[in-house]
Design an enzyme around this catalytic site. Sequence first.
Site, PDB file in Angstrom:
ATOM      1  CB  CYS A  74      -0.955   0.100   1.177  1.00 15.69           C
ATOM      2  SG  CYS A  74      -2.105  -1.258   1.308  1.00 15.69           S
ATOM      3  NE  ARG A  93       6.855   0.960  -1.004  1.00 14.73           N
ATOM      4  CZ  ARG A  93       7.770   0.605  -0.130  1.00 14.73           C
ATOM      5  NH1 ARG A  93       7.548  -0.382   0.698  1.00 14.73           N
ATOM      6  NH2 ARG A  93       8.915   1.216  -0.077  1.00 14.73           N
ATOM      7  CD1 TRP A 120      -0.720  -6.386  -2.739  1.00 12.44           C
ATOM      8  CD2 TRP A 120      -1.044  -6.820  -0.567  1.00 12.44           C
ATOM      9  NE1 TRP A 120      -0.494  -7.722  -2.536  1.00 12.44           N
ATOM     10  CE2 TRP A 120      -0.687  -8.019  -1.224  1.00 12.44           C
ATOM     11  CE3 TRP A 120      -1.303  -6.852   0.797  1.00 12.44           C
ATOM     12  CZ2 TRP A 120      -0.566  -9.225  -0.547  1.00 12.44           C
ATOM     13  CZ3 TRP A 120      -1.189  -8.065   1.464  1.00 12.44           C
ATOM     14  CH2 TRP A 120      -0.821  -9.233   0.787  1.00 12.44           C
ATOM     15  CG  ASN A 164       0.202   2.319   3.718  1.00 15.36           C
ATOM     16  OD1 ASN A 164      -0.796   2.347   3.024  1.00 15.36           O
ATOM     17  ND2 ASN A 164       1.380   2.768   3.326  1.00 15.36           N
ATOM     18  N   GLY A 165      -1.202  -0.693   6.797  1.00 18.19           N
ATOM     19  CA  GLY A 165      -1.036  -1.482   8.017  1.00 18.19           C
ATOM     20  C   GLY A 165      -2.313  -2.219   8.367  1.00 18.19           C
ATOM     21  CD  GLU A 181      15.985 -14.752  -5.582  1.00 20.52           C
ATOM     22  OE1 GLU A 181      15.355 -15.218  -4.625  1.00 20.52           O
ATOM     23  OE2 GLU A 181      15.678 -13.678  -6.129  1.00 20.52           O
ATOM     24  CD  GLU A 202       9.121 -12.868  -6.988  1.00 20.33           C
ATOM     25  OE1 GLU A 202       8.455 -12.412  -6.055  1.00 20.33           O
ATOM     26  OE2 GLU A 202      10.355 -12.771  -7.047  1.00 20.33           O
ATOM     27  CG  HIS A 218      17.261 -38.327  -1.577  1.00 24.07           C
ATOM     28  ND1 HIS A 218      17.588 -39.579  -1.082  1.00 24.07           N
ATOM     29  CD2 HIS A 218      18.432 -37.726  -1.883  1.00 24.07           C
ATOM     30  CE1 HIS A 218      18.907 -39.706  -1.070  1.00 24.07           C
ATOM     31  NE2 HIS A 218      19.441 -38.603  -1.554  1.00 24.07           N
TER      32      HIS A 218
HETATM   33  C1  F6R Z   1      10.845 -11.663  -4.086  1.00 28.81           C
HETATM   34  C2  F6R Z   1      10.761 -10.584  -3.133  1.00 28.81           C
HETATM   35  C3  F6R Z   1      10.336 -10.892  -1.741  1.00 28.81           C
HETATM   36  C4  F6R Z   1      11.161 -10.054  -0.751  1.00 28.81           C
HETATM   37  C5  F6R Z   1      10.652 -10.258   0.676  1.00 28.81           C
HETATM   38  C6  F6R Z   1      11.469  -9.487   1.675  1.00 28.81           C
HETATM   39  O1  F6R Z   1      11.299 -11.212  -5.319  1.00 28.81           O
HETATM   40  O2  F6R Z   1      11.021  -9.464  -3.451  1.00 28.81           O
HETATM   41  O3  F6R Z   1      10.452 -12.247  -1.456  1.00 28.81           O
HETATM   42  O4  F6R Z   1      12.489 -10.429  -0.853  1.00 28.81           O
HETATM   43  O5  F6R Z   1       9.321  -9.849   0.760  1.00 28.81           O
HETATM   44  O6  F6R Z   1      11.485  -8.116   1.387  1.00 28.81           O
HETATM   45  P1  F6R Z   1      12.559  -7.163   2.029  1.00 28.81           P
HETATM   46  O7  F6R Z   1      13.884  -7.526   1.461  1.00 28.81           O
HETATM   47  O8  F6R Z   1      12.135  -5.777   1.677  1.00 28.81           O
HETATM   48  O9  F6R Z   1      12.511  -7.426   3.503  1.00 28.81           O
END
Ligand code: F6R
Length: 614
Positions: free
Chosen positions: A2, A27, A74, A100-101, A487, A494, A510
Amino acid sequence: MCGIVGYLGDRIAREALIDGLRRLEYRGYDSAGAAFHDGDRFSVARETGRVENLAGALRESDPQSTLGIAHTRWATHGAVTVANTHPHLSHDGKIALVHNGVIENFADLKRFLMRKGVEFSSETDSEVLCNLIAHHYAKLEGEENRLLEALRKALARCRGAYGIAVLCADQPGLMLGARRGSPLLVGLGEGETFLASDASAFVGRVRDAVYLNDGEIAVLQEDGFRILTMEGEDAQAVTQTIDQTVEDVELGDFESYMEKEIYEQPTALENSILGRFGEDGTTAKLGGLEGHEDTLRQLDRIVFVACGTARHACMVGEYLIERLARVPVEVEHASEFRYRNSPKAGHTMVIAASQSGETLDTLEAVREARIKGLLTIGITNGVGSSLARETDGGVYQRVGPEIGVASTKAFTSQVALCGMLGLALGRMRGLSPMQGREIAEALQALPAQVSSILQHGEALRELAQKYSEAEHLLFLGRQELYPVALEGALKLKEISYAHAEGYPAAELKHGPIALINPECPCIFVVEDGELAGKTIANMQEVKARKGPVLAIAPEAVAIPDEAADDIFRIPSSHDITRPILATIPLQLFAYHFARIRGLDVDKPRNLAKSVTVE
Ligand code: F6R
C-alpha cells in the site's frame, strides 16, 4: 505494501497526488483513490485496478483543491472493491483517512462504534479507524486542537500497525499523519508539503524530508509542520536530504523496472562494495560494524533473519561466512524466528537482511533478538528505514530504489555484502592476507563480470522462449548454488505463475526425480572444481528420464553433449562470487519467460513490494 501520499500547498493537489501514486504503485495495485478538501466537505474518487483508472476519473472530475490525500491499495481486510478502496470517509463526512497497516483489534472497535449507531460501508479496518477518529472528534466539540486530540485518543485505542494521513472537513489547511510500524515521512518543498509512505512519491519535487519515528504524529499546516509524540509533546524533527533522483525512480528506456534493475546490477554492485576494503586490500571494512569489533572477534554463532529473496541471499551468506570465517551460521525465516524460543548460545549476532528495511516479520524478529540481548545488525537498502533505526549497527546496500516487485539488484548486493562480511570476519580469524586479497579482488571483479553476462540477454530470451510452455520447472544446485537455485525458482514463479521448485542437486533422487518427464525442464547451476562432476552426473540422471536440461555453467567446466540440451556460460570465477554470477542468467530467464507469456513483471498477481503486515 500500500502507498500513501498527501499534498498541502499552493498548487492544485491532483497532479502531485497522481504522480505520487504512480511512483508508489509498486506498493500495491489492487485499487486506488484520492480525497480532496472541497469547501466544507470532501470530494472523493476511488477506482479498482491501476492508478491509471483513477487518473482518468480525476481528469474528468478535475478537482481544484490544494489539499488532498491518496492511496494505492494492496488488499488485506476485504476484497478488491470500490467500497474497500481508500480514502475512507467517516459516516458523518467529517474525516477522510488513508491507512497502511492492520488494526488488529478492529472487530472490537467496530462493535463499539456500531453500538453508537455508526454504519459502515466497507469491510476494512481502516474505515473503523476513520470512524473512531470521527467519534472522538464529535465528542471534543469546542476544544482546542480538536482533530489532533481526536486522533491521539483514537490511536490510543488501536492495536496493530499503521501509517495514516488524515483530513478534516472543518479544517481546510490541516493534514495529520501518524505512524506505528508503517513508514511515513514529511516532504518539504517550496510552498508545499507532502506526507508519504515512501520518498519516491515526491522525488523531483522535494529535496528534504523528515522521517517519522514509530509513535510520532506529523501536523502539516499551510505555514509549516510539527512533529509530536503520541503524548502531544514536541519531538525532534531531523531533516534529511533525499538521495533519490528522478532517474532512479523513472523507467527511462526500459520496458519494466525489473529489467532496468537487472541491468543496473554492475553499478549497484560497484556502489555496494565501493570504499569498503581495507587499505592493504586484504580485508573488508564495514563502517556500520565499527565499535562492535570485540563482539565480532568473540562470535560463536550468527543467526540470519529475513524473508523471501533476502532470505535466499542470507542462505548464500551462510555458506560464504562459514567457509571464510569458520563461524557457525543459521538462517531463519524471520516469521518463524520471532515466535521461536531458540536457545541462546555463547556470543550470538543476529543479522537481519531486508531490501526495504520495513518488512514487518523481519523487524519483529529483530525486536525479539533485542529483547534477548543479542547484537543486531541490519543489511538494508532502506536509508532511514525502521531496520536501519532499530539495529545496533548495519550496512547500507546503496543500490538505489528497487521498484520492481521481484527483487533482483537487492539480492546480488546482499550476497556481495555477505561476502564482504565473511571476508572481514575471516581476517579477524584464520584467513591469511593472501586469501583475503584473493577474495577482495574477486569481489572487485564482479561488476565487469556481471556486465559481460548482461550482454547475452538475447541468448537468455531465446532460451526462455524455448522453455516458455513449461508449467513445472526444477532448479538445482549444490552448496552456495543451492540457494541460487531457490532464488531462480522463486523469481520464475512469482512473475510467470509457472510452478518452480529449487532443490540441492543431489536431493533430486530422494523424491523430485518422480516429476521428471519431457515437459519438466531442469535448470542446473553448476559449480567449478570437484563438485561439478557430481552435478553433471545429476544432469545425466535427468536426461536418462527424458527431462530437458539447461545448464548455467562456468566457462571452464566441460559438459558432455549428452548431459544438457542447452548450456549458458558464465565467466569462471572465485567460488565466493559465483553465486552472484549464476543468479544473473536466472533473473533474465525468469524475466523473458514471463514477458513471453505476456505478463506484467513489475506487478505480479497478488504480490506487493515491502510486506508490512504479518
Ligand atoms: C521476491 C521478493 C520478496 C522479498 C521479501 C522481503 O522477489 O522481493 O520475497 O524479498 O518480501 O522483502 P525485504 O527484502 O524488503 O525485507
